[in-house]
Design a protein around this motif. Structure first.
Motif, PDB file in Angstrom:
ATOM      1  N   ILE A  71       0.837  -1.203   0.000  1.00 41.46           N
ATOM      2  CA  ILE A  71       0.000   0.000   0.000  1.00 41.46           C
ATOM      3  C   ILE A  71       0.870   1.251   0.000  1.00 41.46           C
ATOM      4  N   ILE A  72       1.929   1.232   0.800  1.00 38.03           N
ATOM      5  CA  ILE A  72       2.831   2.388   0.877  1.00 38.03           C
ATOM      6  C   ILE A  72       3.528   2.616  -0.462  1.00 38.03           C
ATOM      7  N   LYS A  73       4.040   1.557  -1.066  1.00 39.24           N
ATOM      8  CA  LYS A  73       4.764   1.704  -2.327  1.00 39.24           C
ATOM      9  C   LYS A  73       3.824   2.131  -3.455  1.00 39.24           C
ATOM     10  N   ASP A  74       2.593   1.634  -3.453  1.00 41.30           N
ATOM     11  CA  ASP A  74       1.612   2.076  -4.438  1.00 41.30           C
ATOM     12  C   ASP A  74       1.316   3.568  -4.245  1.00 41.30           C
ATOM     13  N   PHE A  75       1.252   3.994  -2.989  1.00 40.97           N
ATOM     14  CA  PHE A  75       1.014   5.405  -2.684  1.00 40.97           C
ATOM     15  C   PHE A  75       2.153   6.263  -3.221  1.00 40.97           C
ATOM     16  N   ILE A  76       3.387   5.844  -2.989  1.00 46.04           N
ATOM     17  CA  ILE A  76       4.544   6.585  -3.486  1.00 46.04           C
ATOM     18  C   ILE A  76       4.492   6.694  -5.011  1.00 46.04           C
ATOM     19  N   GLY A  77       4.060   5.615  -5.652  1.00 41.61           N
ATOM     20  CA  GLY A  77       4.005   5.591  -7.111  1.00 41.61           C
ATOM     21  C   GLY A  77       3.013   6.571  -7.717  1.00 41.61           C
ATOM     22  N   LYS A  78       2.078   7.063  -6.920  1.00 40.27           N
ATOM     23  CA  LYS A  78       1.065   7.990  -7.424  1.00 40.27           C
ATOM     24  C   LYS A  78       1.603   9.402  -7.619  1.00 40.27           C
ATOM     25  N   TYR A  79       2.747   9.699  -7.007  1.00 39.23           N
ATOM     26  CA  TYR A  79       3.225  11.075  -6.990  1.00 39.23           C
ATOM     27  C   TYR A  79       4.642  11.189  -7.540  1.00 39.23           C
ATOM     28  N   THR A  80       4.932  12.359  -8.071  1.00 41.02           N
ATOM     29  CA  THR A  80       6.305  12.650  -8.458  1.00 41.02           C
ATOM     30  C   THR A  80       7.085  13.062  -7.217  1.00 41.02           C
ATOM     31  N   GLU A  81       8.395  13.018  -7.324  1.00 39.72           N
ATOM     32  CA  GLU A  81       9.224  13.461  -6.204  1.00 39.72           C
ATOM     33  C   GLU A  81       8.947  14.927  -5.876  1.00 39.72           C
ATOM     34  N   GLU A  82       8.755  15.732  -6.905  1.00 42.84           N
ATOM     35  CA  GLU A  82       8.485  17.153  -6.680  1.00 42.84           C
ATOM     36  C   GLU A  82       7.190  17.347  -5.898  1.00 42.84           C
ATOM     37  N   GLU A  83       6.169  16.570  -6.235  1.00 35.27           N
ATOM     38  CA  GLU A  83       4.895  16.684  -5.517  1.00 35.27           C
ATOM     39  C   GLU A  83       5.067  16.316  -4.048  1.00 35.27           C
ATOM     40  N   LEU A  84       5.857  15.278  -3.771  1.00 37.56           N
ATOM     41  CA  LEU A  84       6.079  14.862  -2.386  1.00 37.56           C
ATOM     42  C   LEU A  84       6.895  15.893  -1.615  1.00 37.56           C
ATOM     43  N   ARG A  85       7.808  16.547  -2.297  1.00 38.06           N
ATOM     44  CA  ARG A  85       8.641  17.567  -1.637  1.00 38.06           C
ATOM     45  C   ARG A  85       7.871  18.868  -1.405  1.00 38.06           C
ATOM     46  N   ASN A  86       6.847  19.115  -2.220  1.00 41.44           N
ATOM     47  CA  ASN A  86       6.125  20.379  -2.128  1.00 41.44           C
ATOM     48  C   ASN A  86       5.040  20.390  -1.056  1.00 41.44           C
ATOM     49  N   LYS A  87       4.724  19.238  -0.499  1.00 44.10           N
ATOM     50  CA  LYS A  87       3.727  19.184   0.574  1.00 44.10           C
ATOM     51  C   LYS A  87       4.451  19.038   1.909  1.00 44.10           C
ATOM     52  N   VAL A  88       4.077  19.872   2.855  1.00 52.39           N
ATOM     53  CA  VAL A  88       4.773  19.936   4.140  1.00 52.39           C
ATOM     54  C   VAL A  88       3.876  19.418   5.253  1.00 52.39           C
ATOM     55  N   ILE A  89       4.442  18.568   6.110  1.00 50.38           N
ATOM     56  CA  ILE A  89       3.721  18.021   7.262  1.00 50.38           C
ATOM     57  C   ILE A  89       4.121  18.813   8.499  1.00 50.38           C
ATOM     58  N   LYS A  90       3.140  19.289   9.231  1.00 52.43           N
ATOM     59  CA  LYS A  90       3.419  20.000  10.478  1.00 52.43           C
ATOM     60  C   LYS A  90       3.265  19.026  11.643  1.00 52.43           C
ATOM     61  N   TRP A  91       4.399  18.593  12.207  1.00 50.59           N
ATOM     62  CA  TRP A  91       4.382  17.777  13.407  1.00 50.59           C
ATOM     63  C   TRP A  91       4.234  18.697  14.611  1.00 50.59           C
ATOM     64  N   PRO A  92       3.976  18.147  15.803  1.00 51.90           N
ATOM     65  CA  PRO A  92       3.848  19.009  16.988  1.00 51.90           C
ATOM     66  C   PRO A  92       5.102  19.840  17.275  1.00 51.90           C
ATOM     67  N   VAL A  93       6.262  19.378  16.771  1.00 53.81           N
ATOM     68  CA  VAL A  93       7.512  20.064  17.135  1.00 53.81           C
ATOM     69  C   VAL A  93       8.285  20.601  15.931  1.00 53.81           C
ATOM     70  N   GLY A  94       7.681  20.604  14.751  1.00 51.57           N
ATOM     71  CA  GLY A  94       8.410  21.112  13.600  1.00 51.57           C
ATOM     72  C   GLY A  94       7.805  20.663  12.283  1.00 51.57           C
ATOM     73  N   TYR A  95       8.584  20.806  11.221  1.00 54.65           N
ATOM     74  CA  TYR A  95       8.089  20.544   9.874  1.00 54.65           C
ATOM     75  C   TYR A  95       8.982  19.553   9.130  1.00 54.65           C
ATOM     76  N   ALA A  96       8.347  18.755   8.286  1.00 56.01           N
ATOM     77  CA  ALA A  96       9.053  17.869   7.363  1.00 56.01           C
ATOM     78  C   ALA A  96       8.206  17.791   6.103  1.00 56.01           C
ATOM     79  N   ASP A  97       8.839  17.525   4.957  1.00 57.44           N
ATOM     80  CA  ASP A  97       8.015  17.386   3.760  1.00 57.44           C
ATOM     81  C   ASP A  97       7.455  15.967   3.684  1.00 57.44           C
TER      82      ASP A  97
END
Length: 202
Positions: A144-170
């Motif tokens: 499921i995870i690998k299929d999910f990765i396959g749906k997006y380009t690297e640029e798309e994954l880098r352009n979305k940012v996750i806000k954790w309780p203590v900071g940010y990661a793409d």
């Protein structure tokens, strides 16, 4: 999830200590890291019997079976964080908030000098009777995870940012965290197997 929150604190405050601002991984390397971590788990549990899988080195310490079950239940939860980020509108203003590197994530998450007592949620975790049984659920979630990765380009994954309780990661780094988290617990399995009381094969 309490222990994962601790990992995130360690991870997102590790950048100052670890960061060397080098090029990040690409999408193919990310997929290969997922394959590598799964293969390493397979190697560590191959040939183990039910007694060995359920052996715990001591109170508050996980068995190999519990390590595997922890991955089975947490990897979908971690993927959901990434999925939510990818479904949300992009906010270019957040990109500069990502200070941590891919290398930081791998180093911080796999660092076994930071340990936590086993959570109550795993004290009654299912005990796998064979390596095949133990791997089957994880194998399904990895697809499921690998299929999910396959749906997006690297640029798309880098352009979305996750806000954790203590900071940010793409989002790419959120996926990398999942694989590194598995690598961390593979090292924990090795620690269990190296215990002097670990049951020997008959």
């Amino acid at each position: 999830m309490k222990k994962l929150t601790i990992f995130l604190v360690l991870l997102l405050t590790a950048g100052d200590a670890f960061s060397q601002q080098q090029a990040g991984m690409n999408k193919q390397e990310l997929l290969e890291y997922f394959d590598q971590t799964f293969a390493n788990i397979q190697t560590e549990i191959e040939g183990l019997n039910a007694e060995q899988l359920k052996f715990s080195p001591g109170e508050g310490r996980w068995s190999v079976s519990q390590c595997l079950y922890h991955l089975v239940i947490t990897e979908p939860q971690l993927l959901e964080f990434v999925r939510q980020a990818m479904d949300a509108p992009a906010d270019p203003s957040l990109k500069d908030s990502v200070k941590i590197t891919d290398r930081d994530i791998i180093m911080a998450v796999t660092d076994r000098s930071h340990k936590a007592k086993a959570e109550n949620e795993l004290t009654d975790a299912p005990v796998y009777s064979s390596p095949r049984e133990a791997l089957s659920a994880l194998e399904s979630s990895r697809k499921i995870i690998k299929d999910f990765i396959g749906k997006y380009t690297e640029e798309e994954l880098r352009n979305k940012v996750i806000k954790w309780p203590v900071g940010y990661a793409d989002a790419f780094q959120g996926l990398l965290f999942i694989a590194a988290h598995a690598a961390r617990h593979t090292e924990q399995m090795k620690e269990v197997k190296s215990d002097p009381s670990f049951p020997k094969l008959p």
